[in-house]
Scaffold this motif. Structure first.
Motif, PDB file in Angstrom:
ATOM      1  N   GLU A 158      62.995  45.347  40.660  1.00 24.07           N
ATOM      2  CA  GLU A 158      62.161  44.253  40.203  1.00 24.07           C
ATOM      3  C   GLU A 158      60.812  44.786  39.739  1.00 24.07           C
ATOM      4  O   GLU A 158      60.137  45.507  40.467  1.00 24.07           O
ATOM      5  N   LEU A 159      60.455  44.395  38.526  1.00 19.98           N
ATOM      6  CA  LEU A 159      59.166  44.796  37.965  1.00 19.98           C
ATOM      7  C   LEU A 159      58.161  43.685  38.224  1.00 19.98           C
ATOM      8  O   LEU A 159      58.448  42.517  37.996  1.00 19.98           O
ATOM      9  N   HIS A 160      57.000  44.044  38.751  1.00 19.95           N
ATOM     10  CA  HIS A 160      55.959  43.052  39.016  1.00 19.95           C
ATOM     11  C   HIS A 160      54.777  43.323  38.091  1.00 19.95           C
ATOM     12  O   HIS A 160      54.245  44.424  38.095  1.00 19.95           O
ATOM     13  N   VAL A 161      54.407  42.334  37.332  1.00 18.10           N
ATOM     14  CA  VAL A 161      53.304  42.491  36.386  1.00 18.10           C
ATOM     15  C   VAL A 161      52.234  41.462  36.711  1.00 18.10           C
ATOM     16  O   VAL A 161      52.535  40.289  36.882  1.00 18.10           O
ATOM     17  N   SER A 162      50.996  41.904  36.839  1.00 21.07           N
ATOM     18  CA  SER A 162      49.917  40.948  37.073  1.00 21.07           C
ATOM     19  C   SER A 162      48.659  41.422  36.353  1.00 21.07           C
ATOM     20  O   SER A 162      48.564  42.583  35.957  1.00 21.07           O
ATOM     21  N   ASP A 163      47.718  40.508  36.210  1.00 16.88           N
ATOM     22  CA  ASP A 163      46.481  40.868  35.527  1.00 16.88           C
ATOM     23  C   ASP A 163      45.744  41.919  36.329  1.00 16.88           C
ATOM     24  O   ASP A 163      45.563  41.779  37.534  1.00 16.88           O
ATOM     25  N   GLY A 164      45.310  42.957  35.648  1.00 13.92           N
ATOM     26  CA  GLY A 164      44.614  44.035  36.341  1.00 13.92           C
ATOM     27  C   GLY A 164      43.117  43.925  36.162  1.00 13.92           C
ATOM     28  O   GLY A 164      42.614  42.965  35.565  1.00 13.92           O
ATOM     29  N   SER A 165      42.401  44.913  36.666  1.00 17.05           N
ATOM     30  CA  SER A 165      40.947  44.840  36.576  1.00 17.05           C
ATOM     31  C   SER A 165      40.337  46.048  35.885  1.00 17.05           C
ATOM     32  O   SER A 165      39.131  46.134  35.756  1.00 17.05           O
ATOM     33  N   ALA A 166      41.178  46.986  35.431  1.00 13.88           N
ATOM     34  CA  ALA A 166      40.609  48.168  34.785  1.00 13.88           C
ATOM     35  C   ALA A 166      40.372  47.873  33.304  1.00 13.88           C
ATOM     36  O   ALA A 166      41.305  47.576  32.568  1.00 13.88           O
ATOM     37  N   VAL A 167      39.104  47.941  32.901  1.00 14.81           N
ATOM     38  CA  VAL A 167      38.755  47.743  31.505  1.00 14.81           C
ATOM     39  C   VAL A 167      38.644  49.117  30.848  1.00 14.81           C
ATOM     40  O   VAL A 167      37.936  49.984  31.357  1.00 14.81           O
ATOM     41  N   PHE A 168      39.362  49.324  29.761  1.00 11.57           N
ATOM     42  CA  PHE A 168      39.311  50.598  29.035  1.00 11.57           C
ATOM     43  C   PHE A 168      38.373  50.462  27.850  1.00 11.57           C
ATOM     44  O   PHE A 168      38.375  49.438  27.175  1.00 11.57           O
TER      45      PHE A 168
END
Lengths: 306, 512
Positions: free
Chosen positions: B259-269
């Motif tokens: 199962e792949l879990h995708v959520s909003d992250g916090s690292a800004v590039f």
């Protein structure tokens, strides 16, 4: 002979001092401070500076080297910056794994490489020779981590025959040691082939054949014994290369050896560990080369070390 | 070895299309987690790396904890109360808590923990974050402590949940072995650490809370090879992998056992532009580069779509983030116009330093900016070398000709101040902190300080809204994207969750 051994024994500490100086200075020339790398990009400069002082890295290089050398003479390589464990313990924990892998690979490389090279020499410029040489050239050219990843995907992920990672059972040795064996195997096969070809053209082989000795005896005991000399040389000289190969192989297979330790140490600029592993590896290479020379002398009484 | 990453990429592209088949028998009730890097320390206060924080999270707790819904909940403190101006905070500590080594948890332990960070001679890696706002901590009684701040600080409670605020056993710390053997109060205690292989954590019998539902043990391993992470999950050598390399996400997603879990992250590039470099000191040039950047293209090319194009210096999960901004749509004509106005109608050349594993960003930008006549010299570097170049001061960057830096910054969900201050405040110039392009704006500085002193959340967020617009307008960075957090689990593994920024939490995990 005794004089030669004595000189070797005297040169060993000199080599170790030279290498330790070289490593000590060159890793400090690398950009990237250990404190910054260890503390992480989000640490403030204040924290990095304080850590630098704590690690004693604010002192001059000669000062640092003196401290290192005095402790090293007492068998103490200091403490890993990352794990805080004594460097010796770190190395001692892992060295057996690397040695086991190296020995397995070398046995494999010799067991396959020597007969393959003999086969190629006996059937020189005929199909068996071509097949062996194609494999030998491929084996010497393919990047071993790439082959490792392919093999892992096929044998572990796809077929499920072999363990993917770690060193938990004898099956765990198969993929890493094959990966590590490929390059020396190819080199040994090529070396055996050319060395055998040379020996097979010698007069005494013709004589042996002419007096009616069985072919197998001619090849295995007369020709191979003399062909072995360059092979032993190569095996001895390649030991350093094997350690280099272990760095990549151990990283890919999560093998708990000193190769992987070295990769992590360089990544984190863990100076004491880099120093310790290098000293141990250099010691190993020097000793193995020395042993190879002794074996060569035993194989060929005409060789004299003076 | 230098060809490693190139070959690796071609490998990614070509080989791993095949699906996985089998699962290896794992020891029951032991959860194996594989991450992409080795832990940096067993002492949470002596490092500041996300993956190490994830590994230490089952062992250590703060006075305040982050719940799976990302709210703040009582941890080692049961309640807390600020005084009227938000300078003094009184915490009531939880009774009946013991450390894994048997040391009782009380006010003395809390005071000891914060004092070790305030002690400059200790040189602990995470101390800086506390020292910027913390004045002192004192014991009121055995189960009450009072914190005094240097001024109001909106991120205070958030920081208590992070590694800098996690409470270690004073006994273990005094013995000096905490870097190699973690001792906290968490639901798991460290059982074994083999620095080249694994960290094993076992359930702590005397835990103050309820840890009965989770797995019995957690084994942490690591590999820096992205393909190995993916293979380990497929074979069952790992139950959880963090992070999932975006290139492997679809293969994992397509596998019914995973199962792949995708959520909003916090690292800004972003690309930090050196505002002291000749061409880049002109705001129009910086804006032109922003207009010439196709963010959707970058997200697709680099992140396989698993990122959000950046429209603000704040991450999408950040408090006060404004989703309605759209300062720099792709507009090559506008970009050329701006360059013309600035006197660079014929283009110019500049350099960028980038870490090897992010070098494709540089290559993509090189192609994009070539469209407006900007010749980008991409300098790929090993991470330690990069860090020395990226954190160089004005003189060093001038001498080495470093015009820009590709980097990222994550402040988790700990508030905008931790993103704005290190990256854009004029007191944060490299090497002291992460204002890598030496951006300085008096308006920005004073508004940021005003926000930090504003206790009311809505009023504070209004200021953060203004700050986002100022940064967008002044364009000290070319903002690229906000990564999404990807982790994956094997079928049957439940109750794993993610703190935005890549910090996977497995201490509540169950496994069938």
């Amino acid at each position: 002979m005794q004089g030669y051994i004595l000189r070797k024994l005297i040169s060993l500490p000199l080599i170790l001092i030279g290498v330790s100086l070289l490593v000590f200075i060159s890793i400090r020339m690398l950009p990237g401070e250990p404190a910054r790398v260890m503390a992480g990009p989000e640490a403030t400069q204040e924290a990095v500076d304080a850590m630098t002082v704590r690690l004693g890295l604010h002192r001059s290089i000669p000062e640092q080297y003196a401290t290192f050398a005095i402790s090293a003479l007492q068998g103490d390589f200091g403490e890993s910056i990352r794990s805080r464990l004594p460097v010796w313990d770190e190395i001692a924990q892992r060295l057996p794994y690397t040695l086991a892998l190296a020995v397995t690979s070398y046995i494999l490389a010799i067991a396959v490489g020597v007969p393959a090279g003999m086969l190629a020499a006996i059937y020189r410029n005929r199909p068996p020779d071509y097949i062996v040489m194609v494999f030998a050239i491929a084996g010497a050219s393919i990047a071993n981590f790439w082959m490792a990843l392919l093999a892992m995907n096929y044998f572990s992920v796809h077929l499920g025959w072999l363990p993917l990672l770690g060193a938990n059972s004898w099956q765990s040795y198969i993929l890493p040691s094959v990966t590590l064996a490929v390059l020396p195997m190819a080199v040994i096969a090529r070396m055996t082939r050319s060395s055998m070809i040379e020996v097979l053209s010698q007069d005494y082989i013709r004589t042996a054949r002419a007096k009616g000795l069985p072919v197998s005896k001619v090849y295995w005991s007369h020709a191979l014994r003399n062909a072995l000399i360059p092979i032993v040389t190569i095996v001895g000289l390649n030991f350093g290369g094997l350690i280099g190969g272990a760095v990549v192989t151990e990283t890919v297979f999560n093998w708990p050896g000193i190769g992987r330790l070295m990769v992590d140490a360089v990544r984190y600029r863990d100076y004491p560990v880099i120093q310790g592993v290098t000293m141990v590896a250099v010691f190993g290479v020097v000793v193995i080369n020395f042993a190879a020379e002794m074996i060569i002398a035993a194989l060929n009484p005409r060789i004299r070390f003076d | 070895m230098p060809s490693l990453s190139i070959l690796r990429k071609s490998l990614l592209a070509s080989v791993f299309v095949g699906a996985a088949s089998l699962s290896a028998a794992a020891i029951a009730q032991e959860l194996t987690v594989m991450q992409s890097e080795a832990p940096r320390s067993m002492d949470p206060g002596d490092q500041s790396a996300t993956f190490t924080n994830a590994l230490l999270a089952p062992v250590y707790e703060g006075l305040v904890l982050r719940a799976p819904d990302l709210s703040l909940v009582p941890g080692l403190a049961t309640e807390w109360e600020p005084n009227a101006d938000g300078i003094e905070w009184t915490f009531t500590l939880r009774d009946g808590v013991v450390f894994h080594d048997g040391t009782p948890f009380d006010a003395d332990a809390v005071v000891y923990n914060f004092e070790r960070h305030l002690d400059t001679d200790r040189g602990l890696a995470a101390s800086g974050r506390l020292r910027t706002f913390l004045e002192g901590v004192e014991k009121v009684d055995d189960y009450t402590v009072k914190f005094t701040l240097q001024g109001p600080y909106p991120a205070f409670l958030n920081i208590l949940t992070t590694n800098a605020g996690q409470i270690v056993s004073p006994t273990a710390d005094a013995e000096g072995n905490l870097g190699a053997a973690s001792v906290g109060t968490g639901p798991f205690q460290m059982a074994e650490y083999r620095s080249g292989e694994f960290v094993l954590q076992e359930k702590f019998a005397d835990y103050w809370g309820d840890n009965s539902q989770s797995v019995e043990a957690i084994r942490w391993t690591w590999s820096s090879e992205p393909s190995v992470l993916s293979m380990a999950l497929q074979t069952g050598d790992a139950d959880v992998i963090n992070p999932v390399p975006p290139a492997f996400a679809q293969v994992i997603d397509a596998n019914p056992e995973l199962e792949l879990h995708v959520s909003d992250g916090s690292a800004v590039f972003w690309v930090a532009l050196n505002t002291e470099a000749e061409a880049l000191s002109d705001v129009r040039v910086r804006q032109a580069l922003n207009f010439a950047t196709d963010r959707d293209g970058i997200v697709n090319a680099i992140m396989s779509g698993y990122a959000t194009p950046a429209n603000s210096p704040l991450a999408t999960v950040s408090e006060g983030y404004n989703p309605d901004l759209d300062p720099y749509p792709l507009d090559l004509d506008r970009a050329r116009e701006l360059l013309e106005e600035a006197g660079y109608g014929d283009g110019f050349s500049m350099s960028v330093v980038v870490q090897e594993h992010e070098s494709r960003i540089g290559e993509v930008l090189q192609a994009m900016w070539a469209e407006i006549g900007v010749e980008l010299d991409v300098r790929r570097m090993e991470s330690g070398v990069w860090s020395a170049a990226a954190f160089g001061n004005v003189e060093q960057k001038a001498q080495e000709g470093v015009d820009s830096v590709i980097a990222s910054w994550s402040s988790g969900v700990n508030g905008p101040d931790l993103q704005f201050r290190p990256l854009y405040h004029s007191s944060s110039f490299a090497p002291g902190s992460a204002n890598l392009g030496f951006y300085h704006s008096e308006e920005f500085d004073s508004l940021l300080d005003e926000a930090a002193a504003t206790v009311d959340v809505d009023a504070r967020n209004a200021i953060y809204g203004q700050l986002q617009e100022i940064v967008n307008e002044d364009a000290p960075h070319v903002l690229l994207y906000v990564s999404r957090d990807l982790y994956a689990t094997r079928e049957g593994v439940e109750n794993v969750w993610m703190i935005p920024g890549g910090l996977v939490r497995v201490d509540t995990a169950t496994k069938r």
